[in-house]
Design a protein around this motif. Structure first.
Motif: not given
Ligand code: G3I
Length: 403
Positions: A104-105, A51, A55, A108
């Motif tokens: 969300k992750p 992650r 990100t 990304a």
């Protein structure tokens, strides 16, 4: 720069050799050869990313300064990425219902890959591990009343409360696959649809005793592939497993995939994780690829790493729960050299089978972010410096057999 055992050529000389002696199509910039360029005519070379890399933020055990270096290395060396964790059910769909997704992750990850022109692999839709309890829980009585907090602690323990019916679980699986695959349709090109469903050991059972198997029955795999195919007819759908260097487990894979092909199940590629150790030789990998290639499907090496921990020489398991015991005890003696030799051997096998092998994915960009970090299993150290194994891998293409 350190030397490989096979060529005794320093890094720079290998760079030049690749440029001078490879055929025209594989010629690469002489100065800084990269994995993706050197092997571009044979297969993609990728990595799992965490992650933090996706990100651009500091993360578990890695400061922002190092994450930025990890990002630079990823862009430099690899043309394919796999989400190491963020598309697993537990993380992308922790709670029940339409609002239970956390994209969300994963978004990304997809944005990172698209903006860097990388080939994206989604990992993984159906797995016995990292799946929240609510997925398997029956609605009557409601799961909260049986001692579990739905969605709160997916954990490694197996859910033991009242179970969903076959239809209920199939519907959850269908909804999950349609939602996740549908969201990234056209961008994620390959999906690990079902992960690690084959039983270990010498027994006659082909399938692992998972809740998917117990609740739905053996057709859970076929249904998952059908749902994924419906959600994105253009995606390459992969069955992914570990330990396929072992002939017994490999035979189970071959039996399983053959039966899928006979039934018209849309399985389109075989994923062989290759969490191996330094005793995995060219011959072992050559035999594994020869056997798997009889299926007539592309083979993807999906999670490559080579454990050099002393205690990690016993097995080739991929269970995070057993990982600690496999990375204790320090490194084997002469670990760098043995790692280089092992990587060179298996890359010789990959090149030999280049008609079948289409993707090679390392399970992490460097030793520091590896799930097996104490086993120093990758081509780059924690400072992103190439290890002798990197030179050894690049050097394979300069050998007479492969020029
Ligand atoms: O991010 C949290 C952090 O916030 C927390 O403080 C820390 C405490 O333990 O945990 C961190 O999460 C860990 C996560 O990796 C990120 O490092 C999880 O506990 C840990 O369970 C998780 O392990 C992953 C494992 O799969 C289980 O999902 C590994 O990163 C990942 O490399 C590994 O990958 C699997 C493949 O998906 C399937 N094949 C085998 C392979 C190796 O086990």
């Amino acid at each position: 720069m350190m030397k490989t055992q096979f060529h005794a050529l320093p890094f720079g000389a290998i760079a030049l050799a690749v440029a001078l002696f490879a055929d025209g199509a594989t010629t690469v910039a002489a100065e800084n050869p990269t994995l993706k360029d050197v092997f571009k005519d044979h297969f993609m070379v990728g990595t799992a990313i965490n992650r933090s890399i996706a990100t651009g933020s500091a993360g578990f055990r890695r400061s922002l300064e190092f994450v930025e270096k990890d990002i630079a290395l990823t862009k430099d060396q690899f043309n394919q990425i796999t989400a190491e964790n963020d598309m697993k059910w537990q993380l992308i769909h922790p709670r029940e219902g339409a609002d239970g997704y956390d994209f969300k992750p994963a978004d990304a990850f997809v944005d990172f890959g698209v903006s860097n022109q990388m080939y994206l692999v989604g990992h993984t839709l159906v797995w016995h591990s990292q799946t929240p309890n609510w997925v398997f829980a029956g609605t009557n009585p409601p799961p909260a009343s049986v001692g579990g907090v739905p969605g709160a602690r997916p954990g490694r323990g197996v859910y033991t409360g009242p179970r969903a019916s076959r239809d209920e679980l199939l519907e959850r699986m269908r909804d999950h696959i349609h939602t996740v695959v549908g969201r990234y349709k056209g961008r994620v090109k390959v999906w690990d649809v079902v992960n690690e469903a084959i039983a270990d050991g010498a027994g006659t059972n082909i399938l692992r005793e998972s809740l998917w198997l117990q609740i739905i029955g053996p057709d859970f795999i076929a249904r998952a592939f059908e749902y994924a195919h419906k959600a994105d007819p253009d995606a390459i759908l992969r069955y992914n497993d570990y330990g396929l260097e072992n002939p017994v487990k490999r035979q189970k894979l071959i039996t399983l995939i053959r039966s899928f092909k006979e039934q018209g199940v849309p399985v389109m590629a075989v994923g062989s994780q290759a969490h191996i150790n330094v005793s995995t030789s060219f011959e072992t990998m050559d035999q594994a690829l020869t056997d798997m290639a009889t299926l007539g499907l592309p083979i993807h090496i999906t999670e490559l790493d080579i454990n050099t921990a002393a205690s990690g020489q016993r097995g080739t398991g991929a269970d995070i729960g057993a990982n600690a015991s496999l990375t204790e005890g320090g490194l084997i003696s002469d670990a760098d050299r043995k790692l280089a030799d092992a990587y060179a051997g298996i890359f010789r096998a990959f090149i030999k089978h280049r008609d079948a092998v289409k993707v090679i994915t390392f399970w992490g960009v460097n030793d520091a972010v590896s799930w097996r970090r104490s086993g120093s299993p990758l081509l780059f150290d924690g400072n992103n410096q190439p290890k002798p194994a990197f030179d050894a891998v690049l050097g394979v293409l300069t050998e007479p057999d492969f020029k």
